[in-house]
Enzyme design. Structure first.
Site, PDB file in Angstrom:
ATOM      1  N   TRP A 154      -0.638   1.673  -4.730  1.00 45.24           N
ATOM      2  CA  TRP A 154      -1.414   0.767  -4.985  1.00 45.24           C
ATOM      3  C   TRP A 154      -2.402   1.258  -6.367  1.00 45.24           C
ATOM      4  O   TRP A 154      -2.532   2.302  -6.404  1.00 45.24           O
ATOM      5  CB  TRP A 154      -2.482   0.724  -3.957  1.00 45.24           C
ATOM      6  CG  TRP A 154      -3.638  -0.613  -4.113  1.00 45.24           C
ATOM      7  CD1 TRP A 154      -3.488  -1.635  -4.754  1.00 45.24           C
ATOM      8  CD2 TRP A 154      -4.951  -0.357  -3.842  1.00 45.24           C
ATOM      9  NE1 TRP A 154      -4.855  -2.390  -4.737  1.00 45.24           N
ATOM     10  CE2 TRP A 154      -5.723  -1.434  -4.299  1.00 45.24           C
ATOM     11  CE3 TRP A 154      -5.742   0.594  -3.003  1.00 45.24           C
ATOM     12  CZ2 TRP A 154      -7.135  -1.599  -4.036  1.00 45.24           C
ATOM     13  CZ3 TRP A 154      -7.067   0.455  -2.893  1.00 45.24           C
ATOM     14  CH2 TRP A 154      -7.641  -0.437  -3.388  1.00 45.24           C
ATOM     15  N   ASP A 235      -3.144   5.215   4.669  1.00 43.94           N
ATOM     16  CA  ASP A 235      -3.762   4.012   4.115  1.00 43.94           C
ATOM     17  C   ASP A 235      -3.007   2.668   5.047  1.00 43.94           C
ATOM     18  O   ASP A 235      -1.949   2.478   4.737  1.00 43.94           O
ATOM     19  CB  ASP A 235      -3.745   3.641   2.754  1.00 43.94           C
ATOM     20  CG  ASP A 235      -4.448   2.417   2.116  1.00 43.94           C
ATOM     21  OD1 ASP A 235      -4.894   1.883   2.914  1.00 43.94           O
ATOM     22  OD2 ASP A 235      -4.477   2.437   0.987  1.00 43.94           O
ATOM     23  N   LYS A 271      -6.867  -8.265   4.915  1.00 45.18           N
ATOM     24  CA  LYS A 271      -5.678  -9.019   4.885  1.00 45.18           C
ATOM     25  C   LYS A 271      -5.352  -9.536   6.507  1.00 45.18           C
ATOM     26  O   LYS A 271      -5.139 -11.022   6.591  1.00 45.18           O
ATOM     27  CB  LYS A 271      -4.449  -8.092   4.761  1.00 45.18           C
ATOM     28  CG  LYS A 271      -4.561  -7.569   3.167  1.00 45.18           C
ATOM     29  CD  LYS A 271      -4.772  -8.598   2.408  1.00 45.18           C
ATOM     30  CE  LYS A 271      -4.560  -8.013   0.731  1.00 45.18           C
ATOM     31  NZ  LYS A 271      -5.539  -7.090   0.109  1.00 45.18           N
TER      32      LYS A 271
END
Length: 425
Positions: A154, A235, A271
């Site tokens: 990311w 993560d 999300k």
């Protein structure tokens, strides 16, 4: 004595006031444009009705619209009836949210959870959890100040950890030739890392590739991490959103914990609950015992206090209400499964379309990948042609958000990609 008359001083007009002098900010250079923001801006400026935005990292429904989960709406109705106050949260956040979020990640039967050995703090979504973790490791992890990220990772991981005071290095992860996992390269790089280095691992739905290790590969990774005494920092931004199962998506984290790793974990509810703007997250660390946990949490408070004092309230209440209410939890799980299922359906539809259109290349990676994003394997000239000639916008490296595809645009997208690959666009 007669006073001498003097003309009144006048304030100089604004455009004259700084004449001959430089602004104190005159040496500030322009920062590079955000690649995702640039995609969205180009899409907004395009007037063609066929335009598609595949850059945004947020779920869209079957009609291409933002989606507020019914579980979230019902949780908010409950909160309105409770008429709660708007007082500050403690520095480490809403206690009932922290407990429920940790249980979701580690599992109710987790030994460290039952032994009260997990230090937790609410965070400003996943980004905030990473920042807290980076700052804490920078101060207190005694062995290394280097964190290894997968290539690619990311885009925000590097600045977050660099700004936390850590040195950032990389390990192999993605194989451009197979558009899949470079597992042998990954293992070799882990084995070659200095002992007790920090290694960042995407728990599920790797961003930006959508390529995840299998459970068996995760077990091998765990063994190497243990052998090299590396420190695993997970993560987990997509729990439930990747496969539709919160337990399946937490496999890597739970396996590492079961093998005795003292993991650090960043969670996000952007999300999987659609709480993008509410900024709901959790940072946690496994400690040796409750006394050590209390000391760690005391230092987490010292890290957080000058950073932002305390976290937002409303989103944590929503998430906590859902996680602690059996009916809402069941509704939420079904909605997460639906969102994940719709994206999986789009993957299969895209793959089948590209094959039926006799598009050159092997497109099986589309269905092997998981989660919101897919690395299509499209080249930069092809993505440029798609934007300029087909009004389809994605990042230059060919990464797309699968959530931007739906029944109304999947065929047009497939046909355009096929033409771009064939050089016919």
């Amino acid at each position: 004595m007669q006073a001498i008359a003097r003309p009144l001083a006048r304030a100089a007009p604004k455009h004259v006031r700084y004449a001959g002098s430089l602004s104190v900010w005159s040496a500030v250079p322009a920062g590079p444009p955000d690649p995702i923001l640039g995609v969205t801006e180009a899409w907004k400026a395009d007037k063609d009705p066929r335009k598609i935005n595949l850059g945004v990292g947020a779920y869209r429904d079957e009609n291409g619209k933002p989606y507020v989960l019914n579980a979230v709406k019902k949780a908010e109705e409950i909160l309105v009836q409770q008429n709660p106050d708007k007082e500050y949260l403690p520095i480490t956040g809403l206690p009932e949210f922290n407990s429920a979020a940790a249980t979701l990640a580690y599992g109710a039967d987790s030994a460290p959870l039952q032994d009260k050995r997990i230090a937790v703090t609410q965070s400003i979504s996943g980004t905030g959890a990473l920042r807290i973790g980076g700052a804490f490791l920078g101060r207190f992890y005694p062995h290394s100040k280097t964190i290894y990220l997968p290539t690619p990772s990311w885009g925000n991981h590097t600045p977050v950890f660099r700004d936390s005071g850590l040195e950032v290095k990389n390990y192999r992860y993605f194989d451009k030739k197979t558009v899949g996992l470079d597992f042998e390269g990954l293992k070799e790089d882990l084995k070659n890392m200095p002992e007790k280095s920090i290694v960042l691992l995407h728990a599920c739905a790797h961003n930006p590739t959508g390529v995840d290790p299998t459970p068996e590969q995760w077990k091998e990774i765990s063994d190497i991490v243990k052998e090299k005494s590396l420190f695993p920092f997970f993560d987990m931004a997509y729990q439930g959103f990747a496969s539709g199962s919160t337990a399946r998506d937490a496999f890597a984290v739970r396996h590492f914990v079961s093998q005795g790793h003292q993991v650090a974990l960043a969670q996000s509810f952007a999300k999987n609950m659609g709480l993008y703007g509410e900024r709901v997250g959790l940072f946690s660390l496994i400690t040796a015992d409750p006394e050590e946990r209390a000391r760690v949490e005391s230092q987490l408070k010292i890290v957080i206090r000058p950073m932002y004092s305390n976290p937002p309230l409303h989103g944590a209440r929503i998430a906590s209400t859902i996680l602690r209410n059996q009916d809402l939890y069941g509704l939420w799980e079904s909605e997460v499964k639906h969102m994940a299922g719709r994206i999986i359906d789009m993957r299969h539809r895209l793959h089948d379309n590209l094959v039926s259109l006799k598009t050159p290349g092997d497109w099986q990676h589309i269905t092997r990948q998981i989660g919101m994003f897919s690395f299509t394997g499209l080249t930069q000239p092809q993505t440029k042609a798609l934007a300029e000639k087909a009004h389809i916008y994605m990042t230059a490296d060919g990464r797309i958000s699968m959530a931007g595809l739906n029944a109304s645009n999947i065929d047009y997208f497939s046909e355009s990609v096929s033409k771009a690959v064939k050089g016919e666009l």
